[in-house]
Design a protein around this motif. Sequence first.
Motif, PDB file in Angstrom:
ATOM      1  N   VAL A 264       0.841  -1.134   0.021  1.00 58.54           N
ATOM      2  CA  VAL A 264      -0.103  -0.056  -0.040  1.00 58.54           C
ATOM      3  C   VAL A 264       0.950   1.229  -0.066  1.00 58.54           C
ATOM      4  CG1 VAL A 264      -1.967   1.289   1.319  1.00 58.54           C
ATOM      5  CG2 VAL A 264      -1.766  -1.366   1.163  1.00 58.54           C
ATOM      6  N   HIS A 265       1.994   1.117   0.810  1.00 57.03           N
ATOM      7  CA  HIS A 265       3.054   2.485   0.698  1.00 57.03           C
ATOM      8  C   HIS A 265       3.450   2.614  -0.430  1.00 57.03           C
ATOM      9  CE1 HIS A 265       3.140   4.682   4.479  1.00 57.03           C
ATOM     10  NE2 HIS A 265       2.805   3.408   5.223  1.00 57.03           N
ATOM     11  N   ALA A 266       3.942   1.518  -1.017  1.00 59.72           N
ATOM     12  CA  ALA A 266       4.749   1.743  -2.371  1.00 59.72           C
ATOM     13  C   ALA A 266       3.867   2.198  -3.532  1.00 59.72           C
ATOM     14  CB  ALA A 266       5.077   0.352  -2.711  1.00 59.72           C
ATOM     15  N   ALA A 267       2.670   1.941  -3.477  1.00 64.19           N
ATOM     16  CA  ALA A 267       1.596   2.335  -4.425  1.00 64.19           C
ATOM     17  C   ALA A 267       1.443   3.795  -4.050  1.00 64.19           C
ATOM     18  CB  ALA A 267       0.528   1.624  -4.489  1.00 64.19           C
ATOM     19  N   ALA A 268       1.163   4.161  -2.917  1.00 60.67           N
ATOM     20  CA  ALA A 268       0.736   5.366  -2.488  1.00 60.67           C
ATOM     21  C   ALA A 268       2.011   6.340  -2.740  1.00 60.67           C
ATOM     22  CB  ALA A 268       0.411   5.387  -1.064  1.00 60.67           C
ATOM     23  N   GLU A 269       3.328   5.791  -2.545  1.00 61.19           N
ATOM     24  CA  GLU A 269       4.389   6.783  -2.706  1.00 61.19           C
ATOM     25  C   GLU A 269       4.483   7.190  -4.216  1.00 61.19           C
ATOM     26  OE1 GLU A 269       8.170   4.959  -1.383  1.00 61.19           O
ATOM     27  OE2 GLU A 269       7.378   4.830   0.545  1.00 61.19           O
ATOM     28  N   ARG A 270       3.875   6.263  -5.082  1.00 60.67           N
ATOM     29  CA  ARG A 270       3.737   6.770  -6.493  1.00 60.67           C
ATOM     30  C   ARG A 270       2.453   7.508  -6.917  1.00 60.67           C
ATOM     31  NH1 ARG A 270       6.223   1.033  -8.640  1.00 60.67           N
ATOM     32  NH2 ARG A 270       8.229   1.650  -8.075  1.00 60.67           N
ATOM     33  N   GLY A 271       1.703   7.861  -6.040  1.00 61.02           N
ATOM     34  CA  GLY A 271       0.646   8.430  -6.264  1.00 61.02           C
ATOM     35  C   GLY A 271      -0.470   7.666  -7.081  1.00 61.02           C
ATOM     36  N   TRP A 272      -0.344   6.220  -6.901  1.00 60.62           N
ATOM     37  CA  TRP A 272      -1.258   5.375  -7.450  1.00 60.62           C
ATOM     38  C   TRP A 272      -2.479   5.029  -6.567  1.00 60.62           C
ATOM     39  CZ3 TRP A 272       2.642   1.277  -9.482  1.00 60.62           C
ATOM     40  CH2 TRP A 272       3.461   2.143 -10.700  1.00 60.62           C
ATOM     41  N   ASP A 274      -4.534   6.169  -2.658  1.00 57.93           N
ATOM     42  CA  ASP A 274      -4.701   7.074  -1.585  1.00 57.93           C
ATOM     43  C   ASP A 274      -4.338   6.119  -0.145  1.00 57.93           C
ATOM     44  OD1 ASP A 274      -5.616   8.164   0.815  1.00 57.93           O
ATOM     45  OD2 ASP A 274      -7.187   9.298  -0.216  1.00 57.93           O
ATOM     46  N   LEU A 275      -3.206   6.441   0.484  1.00 57.64           N
ATOM     47  CA  LEU A 275      -2.850   5.584   1.552  1.00 57.64           C
ATOM     48  C   LEU A 275      -3.734   5.403   2.534  1.00 57.64           C
ATOM     49  CD1 LEU A 275      -0.118   4.291   2.697  1.00 57.64           C
ATOM     50  CD2 LEU A 275       0.090   6.427   4.107  1.00 57.64           C
ATOM     51  N   GLU A 276      -4.253   6.493   3.180  1.00 55.22           N
ATOM     52  CA  GLU A 276      -5.266   6.502   4.242  1.00 55.22           C
ATOM     53  C   GLU A 276      -6.674   5.738   3.862  1.00 55.22           C
ATOM     54  OE1 GLU A 276      -6.553  10.368   5.821  1.00 55.22           O
ATOM     55  OE2 GLU A 276      -4.559  10.476   6.303  1.00 55.22           O
ATOM     56  N   VAL A 278      -6.989   3.378   1.783  1.00 53.59           N
ATOM     57  CA  VAL A 278      -6.591   2.048   1.504  1.00 53.59           C
ATOM     58  C   VAL A 278      -6.387   1.368   2.748  1.00 53.59           C
ATOM     59  CG1 VAL A 278      -5.222   0.268   0.484  1.00 53.59           C
ATOM     60  CG2 VAL A 278      -6.085   2.132  -0.881  1.00 53.59           C
ATOM     61  N   ALA A 279      -5.952   2.099   3.675  1.00 50.83           N
ATOM     62  CA  ALA A 279      -5.705   1.595   5.123  1.00 50.83           C
ATOM     63  C   ALA A 279      -6.901   1.201   5.770  1.00 50.83           C
ATOM     64  CB  ALA A 279      -4.951   2.554   5.996  1.00 50.83           C
ATOM     65  N   PHE A 280      -7.943   2.408   5.815  1.00 45.22           N
ATOM     66  CA  PHE A 280      -9.242   1.927   6.298  1.00 45.22           C
ATOM     67  C   PHE A 280      -9.935   0.841   5.807  1.00 45.22           C
ATOM     68  CE2 PHE A 280      -8.576   5.895   8.889  1.00 45.22           C
ATOM     69  CZ  PHE A 280      -9.294   5.507   9.949  1.00 45.22           C
ATOM     70  N   GLU A 281      -9.971   1.013   4.372  1.00 51.00           N
ATOM     71  CA  GLU A 281     -10.682  -0.117   3.571  1.00 51.00           C
ATOM     72  C   GLU A 281     -10.097  -1.382   4.068  1.00 51.00           C
ATOM     73  OE1 GLU A 281     -11.430   0.770  -0.608  1.00 51.00           O
ATOM     74  OE2 GLU A 281     -11.746  -1.435  -1.183  1.00 51.00           O
ATOM     75  N   HIS A 282      -8.969  -1.620   4.098  1.00 49.59           N
ATOM     76  CA  HIS A 282      -8.276  -2.994   4.375  1.00 49.59           C
ATOM     77  C   HIS A 282      -8.573  -3.465   5.745  1.00 49.59           C
ATOM     78  CE1 HIS A 282      -4.744  -3.683   1.352  1.00 49.59           C
ATOM     79  NE2 HIS A 282      -5.690  -3.248   1.089  1.00 49.59           N
ATOM     80  N   THR A 283      -8.529  -2.445   6.815  1.00 50.98           N
ATOM     81  CA  THR A 283      -8.788  -2.802   8.281  1.00 50.98           C
ATOM     82  C   THR A 283     -10.425  -3.021   8.220  1.00 50.98           C
ATOM     83  OG1 THR A 283      -7.010  -1.248   8.346  1.00 50.98           O
ATOM     84  CG2 THR A 283      -7.992  -2.338  10.454  1.00 50.98           C
TER      85      THR A 283
END
Length: 307
Positions: A264-272, A274-276, A278-283
């Motif tokens: 998730v972090h790697a994709a978010a770093e590329r702007g692909w 939204d980190l937050e 996806v973090a909420f969705e996964h959890t």
Amino acid sequence: MVRETRLHPDDLIAPLFVREGIDEPQPIGSLPGQFQHSRASLREEVRQLKDLGVPAVILFGVPEHKDAEGSEAWNPDGVVQLALQDLRDDHGNDLVLIADLCVDEYTDHGHCGVLDDTGQPDNDATLELYEQIAVAQATAGADIVAPSGMMDGQVFAIREALDETGFDDIAVLAYAAKFATALYGPFRDAVDVQIVGGGDRKGYQQDVANAREAMEEIREDIGEGADIVMVKPAMPYLDVIARARAEVDIPIAAYHVSGEYAMVHAAAERGWLDLEAVAFEHTLAIKRAGADLILTYFARLLLEELQ
Ligand code: PBG
């Protein structure tokens, strides 16, 4: 109003790393935002997490010296034992302290047990080591020990060792359905573990193809006395979590592991991504599937957002 599932700080357990012999926290490259903590920086991190409402943390140790048996894992002055004492001093009974119970961070060969002549862990010899670790961790102040080595009979052996030493109130969180996934890579960086000879854990962790067998592992661990059972990793195994929820009535934990977080972090770093979001969705998805407790490196981010 009609939401079926809501995240709450009490759902979360923060995994934390503490390393012996360092003065400054060391960032873990493959786990952005996570650190190998010194004893002092761990105390500070846990103070902050506690203020944000975390109910529990799980500790992993990185020792200065590794050996064939992983003896630092049960040394009363080993880094996790000292960290448990620190946190117990800081928080009394207001924070649940969980200790991961395994030897792979402590062995020079990186396996989860002591090796036999064939170079694979000797199951029964390893149980004796796990018993010593359980007692050392309980003595240092752990409320819950969490055996993660997937040796057969580990829950029973640990339960018996704790009961015999007066620690019958210490709970066992069993890594019950722990899959031999490719998603533990960043964690092994975090704890400086390379498995000798490019080996793997397929001899003792679950085949990623097998859900029925995972259920059998869960039932066995409950039979041996587990108080909480864990499914790990989480996202690719929501079917196993849901199945466990339907079949068992004790609490179920799920571990959103290092590789899940790193992706998730790697994709978010590329702007692909939204980190937050996806973090909420996964959890939330892990909770929706049936987990009562979620171990996640996103704990801090989620807690901050849940304020
Ligand atoms: C073994 C252990 C592992 C993890 C937790 N406990 C690694 C392994 O089995 O190789 C992985 C956690 C993660 O990937 O976040 N002590």
